[in-house]
Design an enzyme around this catalytic site. Structure first.
Site, mmCIF file in Angstrom:
data_model
loop_
_atom_site.group_PDB
_atom_site.id
_atom_site.type_symbol
_atom_site.label_atom_id
_atom_site.label_comp_id
_atom_site.label_asym_id
_atom_site.label_seq_id
_atom_site.Cartn_x
_atom_site.Cartn_y
_atom_site.Cartn_z
ATOM 1 N N THR A 1 43.759 49.236 9.502
ATOM 2 C CA THR A 1 42.309 49.047 9.491
ATOM 3 C C THR A 1 41.988 48.030 8.390
ATOM 4 O O THR A 1 42.887 47.531 7.723
ATOM 5 C CB THR A 1 41.569 50.352 9.133
ATOM 6 N N LYS B 1 44.310 44.900 3.230
ATOM 7 C CA LYS B 1 44.556 44.259 1.924
ATOM 8 C C LYS B 1 43.787 44.912 0.785
ATOM 9 O O LYS B 1 43.944 44.533 -0.368
ATOM 10 C CB LYS B 1 44.126 42.789 1.991
ATOM 11 N N GLU C 1 53.791 43.924 3.579
ATOM 12 C CA GLU C 1 54.199 42.542 3.855
ATOM 13 C C GLU C 1 53.100 41.755 4.561
ATOM 14 O O GLU C 1 52.881 40.585 4.283
ATOM 15 C CB GLU C 1 55.496 42.553 4.673
ATOM 16 N N ALA D 1 50.704 37.411 7.644
ATOM 17 C CA ALA D 1 51.110 38.269 8.774
ATOM 18 C C ALA D 1 52.580 38.683 8.625
ATOM 19 O O ALA D 1 52.944 39.239 7.592
ATOM 20 C CB ALA D 1 50.832 37.585 10.107
ATOM 21 N N LEU E 1 55.238 36.843 8.282
ATOM 22 C CA LEU E 1 56.151 35.927 7.575
ATOM 23 C C LEU E 1 56.783 36.665 6.397
ATOM 24 O O LEU E 1 56.109 37.403 5.685
ATOM 25 C CB LEU E 1 55.392 34.710 7.045
ATOM 26 N N GLY F 1 40.008 35.253 17.511
ATOM 27 C CA GLY F 1 40.506 36.399 16.729
ATOM 28 C C GLY F 1 41.188 36.014 15.433
ATOM 29 O O GLY F 1 41.941 36.810 14.862
ATOM 30 N N GLU G 1 38.058 37.136 9.892
ATOM 31 C CA GLU G 1 37.563 38.477 9.581
ATOM 32 C C GLU G 1 36.263 38.648 10.367
ATOM 33 O O GLU G 1 35.651 37.653 10.782
ATOM 34 C CB GLU G 1 37.256 38.584 8.086
ATOM 35 N N ASP H 1 39.288 35.629 0.976
ATOM 36 C CA ASP H 1 40.516 36.147 1.563
ATOM 37 C C ASP H 1 41.747 35.457 0.963
ATOM 38 O O ASP H 1 42.758 36.108 0.676
ATOM 39 C CB ASP H 1 40.467 35.941 3.081
ATOM 40 N N LYS I 1 44.882 36.992 -1.340
ATOM 41 C CA LYS I 1 46.303 36.808 -1.006
ATOM 42 C C LYS I 1 47.084 36.219 -2.176
ATOM 43 O O LYS I 1 48.190 36.683 -2.490
ATOM 44 C CB LYS I 1 46.439 35.922 0.232
#
Ligand code: ADP
Ligand code: ASP
Ligand code: MG
Length: 825
Positions: free
Chosen positions: A558, A582, A609, A614, A616, A670, A673, A684, A688
């Site tokens: 989610t 995240k 991960e 995604a 990777l 898609g 967000e 975002d 990361k």
């Protein structure tokens, strides 16, 4: 001679009794046989209830009698030919009448002595043995009914009488030597019942018919004792607790005794002793599968490689601890403790004493808790008053777990393995004991953990085929759905190639929760989820903790903070967490660090991960570098699939597409967000790069990252639709950004950069950059991500990771890979 004992379920119905008859007929071809039977299944419990109700003045006792009567009459009618029934039916009725008048007495007296209870309960074995005897008669098979009460003599400790071995043995021997009795090929005897010196009926304790069989076998020096029951032998664990329990072909008397002492109900603990002394082999066989070889119990443990023979447990235990400084060095303390318990006939199941002699701890039946407390506190009253000893500490709702095997003494590391596996599964061990003969290791744990503990131990010591992992998924949307489908396709392969049995036991979305501890059938999980009950995240977590399944993994697919907020609670119970969400890893550093340390403390995995790029292998690679001693100098990355898509497709309006239209297309496909501003505003990407910096060892917060954003401030006002409208208005601004870069022959990329000087000083920033054709970032297409690690080992040319960094399919596969990683720890 041989002795065959048939338990309650083996004589529980006419059908079952017919199977018994066949088995016995075969046996008497070989040798004279004594058949010992239990009461029909359930009847002993019914009789106990009957005695209770009658003595409490409850009229309902009459219905119980009727039910008992009916059960036996039905059996007679089904077993005997009509012409042979009447004598047996009236025999049953006569016994029931006797039972009834006893109960009337109890009803009047409103009192139930142990003596009367034994009398009442003895009717179960009397009825079954006489009906089965009549069945043989009706088939023309001559048999002699033997009254066990007359032969087996005990003390008057009703409910659990102690056998007078010498007298009993003499009685049995002279009975079978008598010319009136010795010409039969078949003898029928009721199990469980005996009598005291006054001739009052006594019983040998619940499950005592096995013992009756052993007593006959030892006295007549039988060639074998066969215990016929409803399982095909003694098993590596209770099959009701462990689905995959395996039959044990051969086991030693000692091992069988230990397993039964610690709860393996298949054989009543006192049974082994008499036959062991005479070296009589004991078979455990299945009445319902008579050709199965079953288990043989004999003197020597088989010389195979199994140094653990079985695992057993006793659930309703309480732990008594006597502690105090006054105990040190004074002899006789433990003796007084044991004597005080013995005087009250309290059976001690386990003893541990710390070497400091500061405390002694014993395990007894939960029913004995109150009596034990009274007895021990009275015994040590003086020491308690002078504070040399603390009042007895009673811990309830605990259970004993025992690992049994004679060969374990030759194998170091068994207890290490045992406690390691319990610890990894969050099972707290309250006390430990190991017999000095090293035939068992026992641990006291919370009752609620027993099933899980037995299963993880069984998996560790016996499971050669696979390890079961129980997965709870939170989030059944785009990524969750793909994940479930991917798992479903791989289940067979994982079982074969990795010996992993992945069981999805929970699927929840924001409304519904589908739970099935046996594993959800994934062929139609969507329909099942739609029909499942509603529930909150809190309730989902409560269910996970209550189910307490081994090797549990919680998967968060989610983007909700309510879900991210439950990780700590789960990790604390050794439930692993796999997240593509995240929020937790980008929350304040303190929280991130706490989750990492909880995972370490409770031997659980916390894997995420897919938080960056995604599936990777970015975080995994970074972890490998750090663990192997590298240090990170610089991370440069394009981490937003969304922004990449947008800047790869936006041509400054030359193709007629405005910036807003390109963003809308990214959302439609898609890649964004739900609120695209999280991507376009740089938040975002900040999250990361922060997660990567943290994994590289930096204690960085969001506020430490400089965001050189490119969106005009006005774009942040209002709803998502307002945002699109505002972007259209600002098209000139976006075109200018594009044109400036194009004029230099550059492309636009949103780049994140983290640098560390190695002495604790770090900088981090994200922002739009003009990228030259010579840069690694220039040739980045579609929704690809690219990460460059410059490190001690990669000082000039960085380590490069590149590939699709967004999309439901690749994200799901990254989550899946984390699940497998967590499962294989
Ligand atoms: P009976 O009525 O034949 O005496 P019990 O119910 O007393 O049968 O004992 C058989 C049962 O013991 C089995 O059905 C099984 O559920 C249980 N059991 C517990 N532990 C074990 C074990 N280690 N091996 C086999 N059976 C076990
Ligand atoms: N019928 C008794 C009981 O249920 C004895 C036995 O079955 O072994 O405990
Ligand atoms: Mg039994």
């Amino acid at each position: 001679m041989q002795v065959l004992k048939f338990g309650g379920s083996s004589v529980g119905s006419a059908d079952a009794i017919s199977k018994v008859v066949d088995i016995v007929i075969e046996s008497i071809q070989k040798e004279p046989t004594i058949v010992v039977v239990s009461a029909m299944s359930g009847v002993t419990d019914q009789l106990l209830m009957l005695a209770q109700s009658a003595s409490q003045g409850n009229e309902a006792y009459k219905t119980i009698i009727q039910n008992i009567e009916q059960k036996h009459l039905d059996a007679v009618r089904a077993l005997l030919p009509i012409q042979a029934q009447s004598a047996t039916l009236s025999m049953v009725k006569q016994i029931i009448n006797e039972l009834e008048s006893n109960c009337e007495g109890l009803f009047m007296l409103k009192e139930l002595s142990n003596r009367m209870q034994d009398k009442i309960v003895s009717y179960g074995e009397l009825l079954s043995s006489k009906i089965i005897a009549a069945t043989f008669d009706s088939k023309g098979i001559k048999q002699q009914w033997v009254d066990s009460r007359a032969l087996i003599k005990t003390n008057s400790n009703y409910l659990n009488a102690v056998v007078d071995k010498e007298t009993t043995s003499k009685n049995i021997q002279s009975y079978f030597a008598h010319p009136d009795h010795n010409q039969f090929q078949l003898y029928m005897a009721p199990g469980f019942i005996a009598s005291d010196a006054e001739g009052n009926t006594t019983t040998l304790g619940r499950g005592g018919s096995d013992y009756t069989g052993a007593i006959y076998a030892a006295a007549v020096k039988a060639t074998a004792l066969e215990i016929w029951t409803d399982v095909s032998g003694m098993m590596t664990a209770d099959p009701r607790m462990v689905h995959n329990a395996k039959e044990i072909p051969q086991i030693s008397y000692q091992e069988a005794m230990e397993l039964s002492h610690f709860g393996a109900k298949v054989i009543y603990p006192p049974t082994i002793q008499p036959v062991m002394h005479q070296n009589i082999p004991v078979w455990i066989k299945n009445t319902f599968e008579p050709t199965h070889p079953g288990t043989i119990i004999k003197n020597e443990s088989p010389s195979d490689t199994n140094f653990i023979r079985g695992i057993s447990s006793i659930k309703d235990i309480c732990l008594l601890s006597l502690e105090g400084s006054g105990m040190v060095g004074i002899p006789g303390f433990s003796k007084r403790l044991f004597d005080a318990l013995a005087k009250k006939h309290i059976n001690i199941i386990l003893i541990t004493q710390s070497s400091s002699e500061h405390s002694i701890c014993v395990g007894v039946n939960a029913n004995d808790a109150h009596q034990s407390k009274l007895a021990v506190d009275a015994e040590f009253e003086q020491e308690i008053n002078t504070q040399k000893v603390e009042p007895l500490i009673v811990e309830k709702e605990v259970a004993i777990l025992a690992l049994v095997g004679e060969q374990m003494k030759n194998h170091p590391g068994v207890s290490g393995k045992m406690f390691g596996v319990l610890g990894r599964n969050g099972i707290n061990v309250r006390a430990i004991a190991q017999g000095s003969s090293e035939k068992n290791i026992t641990a006291v744990i919370a009752s609620a953990d027993v099933k899980k503990a037995i299963n993880v131990l069984h998996e560790e010591f016996f499971e050669t085929s696979y390890k079961q992992v129980n997965v709870y998924i939170a989030g059944a949307g785009n990524v969750g759905g793909k994940l479930i489908d991917q798992i479903n396709k791989q289940i067979a392969y994982l079982k074969k190639a990795l010996r992993l049995q992945i069981n999805i036991v929970g699927i929840a979305n924001s409304k519904k929760q589908l739970i099935n501890v046996e594993g959800i059938d994934l062929s139609n999980w969507k329909e099942q989820l739609a029909a499942a009950p509603t529930g909150t995240t809190k309730e989902y977590v409560a269910t996970i903790l209550e189910n307490n399944l081994r090797n549990s993994i919680f998967v968060d697919v989610t983007a909700h903070d309510t879900v991210a907020n439950v990780y700590a609670q789960l990790l604390e119970k050794a439930v692993s967490v796999v997240a593509c969400n995240k929020i937790a890893c980008s929350s304040p550093y303190e929280n991130y660090a706490k989750l990492k340390s909880l995972a370490r403390a409770y031997n659980a995995s916390f894997l995420f991960e897919t938080n960056v790029g995604a599936s990777l292998p970015i975080i995994g690679t970074l972890n490998d570098l750090i663990r192997s001693g590298d240090s990170i100098h610089k991370i440069e990355a394009v981490l937003s699939g969304t922004l990449n898509f947008v800047f790869n497709n936006y041509q400054g309006g030359t193709d007629g597409q405005s910036f807003a239209q390109v963003v809308r297309q990214a959302q439609k496909e898609g890649y964004t967000e739900p609120d695209p501003r999280l991507d376009l505003g740089g938040t975002d990407v900040m999250r990361k790069i922060m997660i990567l910096a943290r994994e590289a060892g930096s204690k960085i917060e969001m506020s430490d990252i400089v965001n050189e954003g490119f969106l005009p401030a006005s774009c942040f006002d209002g709803t998502v639709e307002d945002f699109y409208a505002e972007m259209e208005k600002q098209e000139a601004h976006f075109k200018k950004l594009y044109d400036r870069a194009a004029a230099e022959g550059c492309k636009l990329k949103f780049v994140a950069k983290f640098e560390s000087d190695g002495e604790g000083k770090t900088t981090a920033k994200v922002g739009l950059q003009h990228i030259q054709p010579s840069s690694d970032f220039y040739h980045l297409y579609g929704k690809d991500n690219l990460v460059l690690f410059t490190s001690m080992r990669y000082p000039e040319l960085p380590l490069v990771i590149k590939g699709a960094g967004a999309g439901a399919d690749v994200t799901a596969s990254g989550v899946f890979a984390d699940i497998i990683r967590a499962a294989r720890v």
